[in-house]
Design a protein around this motif. Structure first.
Motif, mmCIF file in Angstrom:
data_model
loop_
_atom_site.group_PDB
_atom_site.id
_atom_site.type_symbol
_atom_site.label_atom_id
_atom_site.label_comp_id
_atom_site.label_asym_id
_atom_site.label_seq_id
_atom_site.Cartn_x
_atom_site.Cartn_y
_atom_site.Cartn_z
ATOM 1 N N THR A 144 0.833 -1.191 0.000
ATOM 2 C CA THR A 144 0.000 0.000 0.000
ATOM 3 C C THR A 144 0.870 1.245 0.000
ATOM 4 O O THR A 144 2.098 1.170 -0.032
ATOM 5 C CB THR A 144 -0.916 0.005 1.243
ATOM 6 O OG1 THR A 144 -1.781 1.148 1.193
ATOM 7 C CG2 THR A 144 -0.099 0.049 2.521
ATOM 8 N N ASN A 145 0.228 2.385 0.027
ATOM 9 C CA ASN A 145 0.927 3.660 0.183
ATOM 10 C C ASN A 145 0.714 4.161 1.601
ATOM 11 O O ASN A 145 -0.430 4.316 2.041
ATOM 12 C CB ASN A 145 0.389 4.716 -0.791
ATOM 13 C CG ASN A 145 0.779 4.417 -2.223
ATOM 14 O OD1 ASN A 145 1.819 3.824 -2.480
ATOM 15 N ND2 ASN A 145 -0.056 4.818 -3.170
ATOM 16 N N ILE A 146 1.786 4.368 2.332
ATOM 17 C CA ILE A 146 1.693 4.920 3.684
ATOM 18 C C ILE A 146 2.534 6.183 3.732
ATOM 19 O O ILE A 146 3.757 6.130 3.601
ATOM 20 C CB ILE A 146 2.193 3.919 4.739
ATOM 21 C CG1 ILE A 146 1.296 2.682 4.750
ATOM 22 C CG2 ILE A 146 2.200 4.572 6.120
ATOM 23 C CD1 ILE A 146 1.696 1.655 5.783
ATOM 24 N N SER A 178 4.133 -3.829 3.145
ATOM 25 C CA SER A 178 5.194 -3.138 2.414
ATOM 26 C C SER A 178 4.596 -1.943 1.684
ATOM 27 O O SER A 178 3.447 -1.973 1.249
ATOM 28 C CB SER A 178 5.879 -4.075 1.410
ATOM 29 O OG SER A 178 4.952 -4.577 0.459
ATOM 30 N N ALA A 179 5.407 -0.880 1.585
ATOM 31 C CA ALA A 179 4.948 0.329 0.908
ATOM 32 C C ALA A 179 6.138 1.076 0.338
ATOM 33 O O ALA A 179 7.227 1.064 0.910
ATOM 34 C CB ALA A 179 4.185 1.230 1.884
ATOM 35 N N GLU A 180 5.923 1.685 -0.788
ATOM 36 C CA GLU A 180 6.960 2.516 -1.400
ATOM 37 C C GLU A 180 6.264 3.661 -2.116
ATOM 38 O O GLU A 180 5.513 3.452 -3.066
ATOM 39 C CB GLU A 180 7.801 1.704 -2.382
ATOM 40 C CG GLU A 180 8.966 2.498 -2.987
ATOM 41 C CD GLU A 180 9.892 1.636 -3.822
ATOM 42 O OE1 GLU A 180 10.833 2.188 -4.418
ATOM 43 O OE2 GLU A 180 9.677 0.408 -3.868
ATOM 44 N N VAL A 189 10.142 4.121 1.936
ATOM 45 C CA VAL A 189 10.030 2.665 1.846
ATOM 46 C C VAL A 189 9.718 2.120 3.236
ATOM 47 O O VAL A 189 10.390 2.460 4.208
ATOM 48 C CB VAL A 189 11.335 2.033 1.321
ATOM 49 C CG1 VAL A 189 11.220 0.511 1.309
ATOM 50 C CG2 VAL A 189 11.658 2.543 -0.072
ATOM 51 N N VAL A 190 8.697 1.287 3.321
ATOM 52 C CA VAL A 190 8.303 0.667 4.586
ATOM 53 C C VAL A 190 8.180 -0.836 4.373
ATOM 54 O O VAL A 190 7.533 -1.280 3.429
ATOM 55 C CB VAL A 190 6.957 1.220 5.101
ATOM 56 C CG1 VAL A 190 6.546 0.495 6.389
ATOM 57 C CG2 VAL A 190 7.042 2.712 5.336
ATOM 58 N N LYS A 246 12.797 3.507 5.402
ATOM 59 C CA LYS A 246 13.794 4.398 4.786
ATOM 60 C C LYS A 246 13.074 5.565 4.139
ATOM 61 O O LYS A 246 12.179 5.370 3.324
ATOM 62 C CB LYS A 246 14.613 3.639 3.741
ATOM 63 C CG LYS A 246 15.726 4.492 3.122
ATOM 64 C CD LYS A 246 16.597 3.673 2.171
ATOM 65 C CE LYS A 246 17.730 4.520 1.618
ATOM 66 N NZ LYS A 246 18.604 3.748 0.693
ATOM 67 N N ASP A 247 13.474 6.762 4.521
ATOM 68 C CA ASP A 247 12.876 7.990 3.984
ATOM 69 C C ASP A 247 13.976 8.748 3.260
ATOM 70 O O ASP A 247 14.817 9.391 3.875
ATOM 71 C CB ASP A 247 12.272 8.824 5.108
ATOM 72 C CG ASP A 247 11.510 10.035 4.569
ATOM 73 O OD1 ASP A 247 11.574 10.279 3.341
ATOM 74 O OD2 ASP A 247 10.838 10.705 5.374
ATOM 75 N N ASN A 248 13.964 8.659 1.938
ATOM 76 C CA ASN A 248 14.986 9.345 1.129
ATOM 77 C C ASN A 248 14.829 10.865 1.160
ATOM 78 O O ASN A 248 15.717 11.608 0.733
ATOM 79 C CB ASN A 248 14.923 8.855 -0.323
ATOM 80 C CG ASN A 248 15.348 7.415 -0.448
ATOM 81 O OD1 ASN A 248 16.233 6.957 0.251
ATOM 82 N ND2 ASN A 248 14.680 6.681 -1.327
#
Length: 271
Positions: free
Chosen positions: A173-175, A207-209, A214-215, A264-266
């Motif tokens: 999903t999107n988080i 999982s989310a990206e 990225v989670v 991870k947060d770019n």
């Protein structure tokens, strides 16, 4: 003199054309096989099917060339059994093997189909009951069934959510909010939606990206979700992962590595 020169140019051009055509044929044969070998493979496999599986009422596809090992594969499927499908491999003039015993008798096809059907059911539930943009929902049955044996599976059986085989679900999903509270809420809402619709999973993966974020969350169980301590469990797992990355193996002794949380947060200046 001029005629001689023209003849030489024509001969040279002809040689180049022959070389180019030969190169194209060589590359084509290397990656796609050649028609003669494909026909021989096709006829050999048809005879093999006739001698070994004539009772299955099979349809055969055209041979597919595997350039990695130089073999040809023909996929066979039954006209009347949804789970009866397997490949026959031909190489160096003879049949190498077929996957009937594994794919059909071993129930791999059946379990894969049931997994696909359960995934579709799970996705419909999540899409309907959760206020998130869901990319994909995948249900995976526990593969230990092949090792331990289980009489729950039958060829061409109808899908049933209450099938007595352990399953886990992976949701993509999107988080946008990567806080432990937001992730815990998502997992809790998903779990409630599944339970209310008669779906029971032994493990949850998320999982989310999206937009540089990225989670990945693995190993969460229904017991974790229903404990009212999920936020704390997720935070411990994240802290453990962060310490492991930074200290290269100096892991906390008071944490059991079961749940994993990677974020991870770019877009973050701290990353």
């Amino acid at each position: 003199m001029k005629n001689t020169k023209n003849k030489i140019l024509k001969i040279f051009a002809g040689l180049i054309a022959i070389i180019l055509i030969g190169g194209i044929l060589f590359i084509t044969n290397a990656f796609l096989g050649n028609p003669i070998s494909a026909r021989i493979a096709d006829e050999t496999i048809k005879q093999y099917i006739k001698e070994n599986y004539s009772y299955l009422d099979l349809e055969l596809e055209k041979p597919i060339y595997n350039f990695k090992d130089g073999s040809y594969v023909v996929n066979a499927r039954s006209k009347s059994s949804i789970d009866t499908k397997f490949g026959i491999h031909y190489r160096n003039g003879s049949i190498g093997y077929d996957s009937y015993e594994m794919r059909v008798l071993g129930m791999f096809n059946t379990l894969d189909r049931l997994s696909d059907e359960y995934s579709a059911v799970a996705k419909r539930i999540i899409d309907k009951e959760l206020e998130y943009e869901i990319k994909n929902t995948r249900v995976i049955y526990d593969k230990s069934i092949y090792e331990n044996g289980n009489n729950a599976l039958e060829l061409d059986m109808k899908f049933d959510k209450s099938l007595p085989i352990a399953a886990e679900v992976n949701i993509r999903t999107n988080i946008l909010d990567t806080s432990m509270e937001d992730i815990a809420k998502f997992l809790t809402d998903a779990h409630k939606a599944f339970i209310n619709n008669g779906c029971y999973f032994k493990k949850y993966e998320l999982s989310a990206e999206n937009d540089g974020i990225v989670v990945m969350v693995n190993g969460v169980t229904p017991k974790d979700i229903e404990s009212d301590d999920l936020v704390n469990l997720l935070q411990k797992a994240k802290d453990y992962e962060d310490d492991t990355v930074v200290e290269k193996g100096n892991k906390k002794k008071d944490y059991e590595e079961r749940i994993t949380v990677f974020i991870k947060d770019n877009n973050s200046r701290n990353e």
